[in-house]
Design a protein around this motif. Structure first.
Motif, PDB file in Angstrom:
ATOM      1  N   PHE A 226       0.831  -1.202   0.000  1.00  0.00           N
ATOM      2  CA  PHE A 226       0.000   0.000   0.000  1.00  0.00           C
ATOM      3  C   PHE A 226       0.868   1.256   0.000  1.00  0.00           C
ATOM      4  O   PHE A 226       2.015   1.230   0.447  1.00  0.00           O
ATOM      5  CB  PHE A 226      -0.925   0.013   1.222  1.00  0.00           C
ATOM      6  CG  PHE A 226      -2.029  -0.998   1.166  1.00  0.00           C
ATOM      7  CD1 PHE A 226      -3.312  -0.635   0.781  1.00  0.00           C
ATOM      8  CD2 PHE A 226      -1.785  -2.325   1.497  1.00  0.00           C
ATOM      9  CE1 PHE A 226      -4.331  -1.560   0.729  1.00  0.00           C
ATOM     10  CE2 PHE A 226      -2.796  -3.267   1.448  1.00  0.00           C
ATOM     11  CZ  PHE A 226      -4.083  -2.885   1.056  1.00  0.00           C
ATOM     12  N   LEU A 227       0.281   2.350  -0.483  1.00  0.00           N
ATOM     13  CA  LEU A 227       0.948   3.643  -0.495  1.00  0.00           C
ATOM     14  C   LEU A 227       0.047   4.673   0.174  1.00  0.00           C
ATOM     15  O   LEU A 227      -1.163   4.696  -0.074  1.00  0.00           O
ATOM     16  CB  LEU A 227       1.268   4.082  -1.935  1.00  0.00           C
ATOM     17  CG  LEU A 227       2.265   3.208  -2.692  1.00  0.00           C
ATOM     18  CD1 LEU A 227       2.369   3.657  -4.143  1.00  0.00           C
ATOM     19  CD2 LEU A 227       3.632   3.238  -2.018  1.00  0.00           C
ATOM     20  N   PRO A 228       0.603   5.548   1.008  1.00  0.00           N
ATOM     21  CA  PRO A 228      -0.226   6.500   1.756  1.00  0.00           C
ATOM     22  C   PRO A 228      -0.855   7.551   0.852  1.00  0.00           C
ATOM     23  O   PRO A 228      -0.244   8.019  -0.109  1.00  0.00           O
ATOM     24  CB  PRO A 228       0.770   7.139   2.731  1.00  0.00           C
ATOM     25  CG  PRO A 228       2.095   7.002   2.053  1.00  0.00           C
ATOM     26  CD  PRO A 228       2.036   5.703   1.296  1.00  0.00           C
ATOM     27  N   THR A 229      -2.086   7.928   1.181  1.00  0.00           N
ATOM     28  CA  THR A 229      -2.778   8.955   0.411  1.00  0.00           C
ATOM     29  C   THR A 229      -3.273  10.120   1.268  1.00  0.00           C
ATOM     30  O   THR A 229      -3.516  11.196   0.736  1.00  0.00           O
ATOM     31  CB  THR A 229      -3.977   8.365  -0.361  1.00  0.00           C
ATOM     32  OG1 THR A 229      -4.834   7.680   0.555  1.00  0.00           O
ATOM     33  CG2 THR A 229      -3.500   7.402  -1.441  1.00  0.00           C
ATOM     34  N   ASP A 230      -3.433   9.924   2.577  1.00  0.00           N
ATOM     35  CA  ASP A 230      -3.810  11.062   3.422  1.00  0.00           C
ATOM     36  C   ASP A 230      -3.614  10.692   4.881  1.00  0.00           C
ATOM     37  O   ASP A 230      -3.510   9.507   5.250  1.00  0.00           O
ATOM     38  CB  ASP A 230      -5.263  11.480   3.174  1.00  0.00           C
ATOM     39  CG  ASP A 230      -5.500  12.956   3.522  1.00  0.00           C
ATOM     40  OD1 ASP A 230      -4.529  13.658   3.862  1.00  0.00           O
ATOM     41  OD2 ASP A 230      -6.655  13.402   3.452  1.00  0.00           O
ATOM     42  N   VAL A 231      -3.585  11.733   5.722  1.00  0.00           N
ATOM     43  CA  VAL A 231      -3.366  11.546   7.147  1.00  0.00           C
ATOM     44  C   VAL A 231      -4.124  12.646   7.899  1.00  0.00           C
ATOM     45  O   VAL A 231      -4.306  13.751   7.382  1.00  0.00           O
ATOM     46  CB  VAL A 231      -1.857  11.577   7.489  1.00  0.00           C
ATOM     47  CG1 VAL A 231      -1.249  12.937   7.158  1.00  0.00           C
ATOM     48  CG2 VAL A 231      -1.594  11.204   8.944  1.00  0.00           C
ATOM     49  N   ALA A 232      -4.589  12.348   9.110  1.00  0.00           N
ATOM     50  CA  ALA A 232      -5.282  13.318   9.948  1.00  0.00           C
ATOM     51  C   ALA A 232      -4.932  13.020  11.402  1.00  0.00           C
ATOM     52  O   ALA A 232      -4.421  11.944  11.733  1.00  0.00           O
ATOM     53  CB  ALA A 232      -6.793  13.253   9.729  1.00  0.00           C
ATOM     54  N   GLU A 233      -5.215  13.987  12.278  1.00  0.00           N
ATOM     55  CA  GLU A 233      -4.921  13.822  13.692  1.00  0.00           C
ATOM     56  C   GLU A 233      -6.180  13.446  14.454  1.00  0.00           C
ATOM     57  O   GLU A 233      -7.248  14.037  14.256  1.00  0.00           O
ATOM     58  CB  GLU A 233      -4.343  15.114  14.267  1.00  0.00           C
ATOM     59  CG  GLU A 233      -3.869  14.981  15.711  1.00  0.00           C
ATOM     60  CD  GLU A 233      -3.300  16.279  16.274  1.00  0.00           C
ATOM     61  OE1 GLU A 233      -2.442  16.209  17.177  1.00  0.00           O
ATOM     62  OE2 GLU A 233      -3.719  17.361  15.812  1.00  0.00           O
ATOM     63  N   LEU A 234      -6.056  12.466  15.337  1.00  0.00           N
ATOM     64  CA  LEU A 234      -7.156  12.055  16.198  1.00  0.00           C
ATOM     65  C   LEU A 234      -7.197  12.932  17.451  1.00  0.00           C
ATOM     66  O   LEU A 234      -6.211  13.583  17.795  1.00  0.00           O
ATOM     67  CB  LEU A 234      -6.985  10.586  16.593  1.00  0.00           C
ATOM     68  CG  LEU A 234      -7.143   9.570  15.463  1.00  0.00           C
ATOM     69  CD1 LEU A 234      -6.688   8.187  15.927  1.00  0.00           C
ATOM     70  CD2 LEU A 234      -8.591   9.521  14.969  1.00  0.00           C
ATOM     71  N   PRO A 235      -8.324  12.946  18.157  1.00  0.00           N
ATOM     72  CA  PRO A 235      -8.430  13.793  19.350  1.00  0.00           C
ATOM     73  C   PRO A 235      -7.371  13.498  20.415  1.00  0.00           C
ATOM     74  O   PRO A 235      -6.995  14.394  21.167  1.00  0.00           O
ATOM     75  CB  PRO A 235      -9.839  13.483  19.870  1.00  0.00           C
ATOM     76  CG  PRO A 235     -10.607  13.089  18.653  1.00  0.00           C
ATOM     77  CD  PRO A 235      -9.623  12.343  17.807  1.00  0.00           C
ATOM     78  N   ALA A 246      -3.493  -0.741  -5.754  1.00  0.00           N
ATOM     79  CA  ALA A 246      -4.161  -0.951  -7.038  1.00  0.00           C
ATOM     80  C   ALA A 246      -3.726  -2.289  -7.607  1.00  0.00           C
ATOM     81  O   ALA A 246      -2.528  -2.544  -7.780  1.00  0.00           O
ATOM     82  CB  ALA A 246      -3.830   0.176  -8.011  1.00  0.00           C
ATOM     83  N   GLY A 247      -4.710  -3.152  -7.880  1.00  0.00           N
ATOM     84  CA  GLY A 247      -4.414  -4.467  -8.445  1.00  0.00           C
ATOM     85  C   GLY A 247      -5.321  -4.768  -9.618  1.00  0.00           C
ATOM     86  O   GLY A 247      -6.480  -4.334  -9.647  1.00  0.00           O
TER      87      GLY A 247
END
Length: 340
Positions: A226-235, A246-247
């Motif tokens: 897998f390749l990273p596409t987004d990130v966010a912060e949790l509380p 993609a396969g």
């Protein structure tokens, strides 16, 4: 008179631009709608996927062939901004009844290069200061970060951070988030730092458009394949990331991981803990955007997928989940432990 005739004939017969065609411009009145979807199409009552509990989901549809391609997302759970990889997007408000109101298409007021071609403004990541409404967008190809006034009303600043200069075209700032303490995390799509595993990532001490040189490098290892596409912060300060694969046989699949940021330091190599995987028989597509919303004591995660404007082979999905994991104190990880 002959001179004016010659000028007029030249103007009518010579095309004003002989290069690539201009990128299409969105009509702010573009019609689009949200159609409800279920997480498991063959088992509509099934709502659990790993540590995620499905709350609701929608397919964004439009007859306009230029609609879609969403690669970034910002939301407070009511107001939504979806940005595609051509510097264009849509905004709307979504109520509990699932009806999208105040729908409007828009394009960024400014960005890298002229904006003539889609690749000029390859916007792949988006983050927002929830207090001020100021937005930041990460651009591939040019490897720049731009800051915009609330609502994308105007561009305020831009920077080409030196540590991003070597990221290859179309493999740049794929994931980005502003942490509550004012620092920024930027993760590339696939390019590792020289001699390091995983993919290259950066931690900025503050707004990258103000301090583009105040950053350090670390590496993130996504789940295998897998390749990273987004990130966010949790509380609670941890990070939640979405990665895709993609396969030919499976199409696009995705996984969600939680990252302990306490191991992030110069030169560190960090991994995430997988909590959910999007593959058959569940809905699965090219998920590229993730956002976190806190309501009461619960944490909700929104995902958006990029259909690459290849309908009906792919879809623009907007899904909401509740994060249902037992709270626990993450183990401390240093660079040597993570690398080993």
């Amino acid at each position: 008179m002959r001179l004016w005739h010659s000028i007029l004939i030249a103007y009518l017969l010579v095309p004003p631009w002989s290069g690539p065609p201009a990128a299409s411009r969105p009509d702010p009145r573009i019609p689009f709608a949200l159609e409800p979807v279920v997480l498991f199409p063959k088992e509509p009552a099934r709502r659990t996927l790993g540590a995620l509990t499905f709350i609701r989901g929608y397919r964004l549809v439009s007859k306009d062939p230029e609609f879609g391609g969403f690669s970034a997302l910002a939301t407070d759970g009511r107001a939504f901004l979806l940005l595609n990889d051509g510097g264009q997007g849509v905004r709307f408000e979504l109520g509990a009844d699932g009806v999208a109101r105040h729908r409007q298409a828009f394009e960024l007021p400014d960005g890298p290069r002229r904006g003539w071609q889609k690749s000029d403004r390859d916007s792949e990541s988006l983050t927002i200061d929830p207090v001020t409404g100021v937005l930041w967008t990460g651009f591939e190809t040019t490897n720049e970060i731009w800051r915009y006034a609330p609502g994308f009303s105007r561009a305020e600043a831009r920077a080409a951070p030196p540590l991003m200069a070597g990221w290859p075209e179309n493999r740049g700032a794929e994931a980005m988030t502003r942490l509550r303490d004012g620092r920024f995390v930027v993760i590339g799509e696939s390019e590792p730092w020289p001699g390091r595993p995983g993919v290259g990532a950066l931690m900025f001490a503050g707004d990258p458009t103000r301090m583009p040189r105040r950053a350090f490098r670390f590496s993130y290892i996504p789940p295998e394949g897998f390749l990273p596409t987004d990130v966010a912060e949790l509380p609670d300060g941890r990070w939640i990331a979405i990665s895709r694969h993609a396969g030919l046989r499976t199409g696009f699949t995705a996984c969600v991981t939680i990252i302990d940021p306490r191991g992030v330091k110069p030169g560190a190599v960090v991994r995430g803990r997988e909590i959910a995987r999007f593959e058959a028989p569940a809905l699965h597509d090219n998920f590229e955007g993730i956002a976190v919303v806190r309501r009461g004591d619960a944490t909700y995660v929104w995902l958006v997928s990029d259909d690459n404007q290849l309908r009906p082979l792919q879809q623009s999905l907007l899904l909401e989940f509740r994060l249902d994991e037992r709270p626990r104190r993450p183990a401390r990880t240093d660079a040597r432990q993570a690398a080993g």
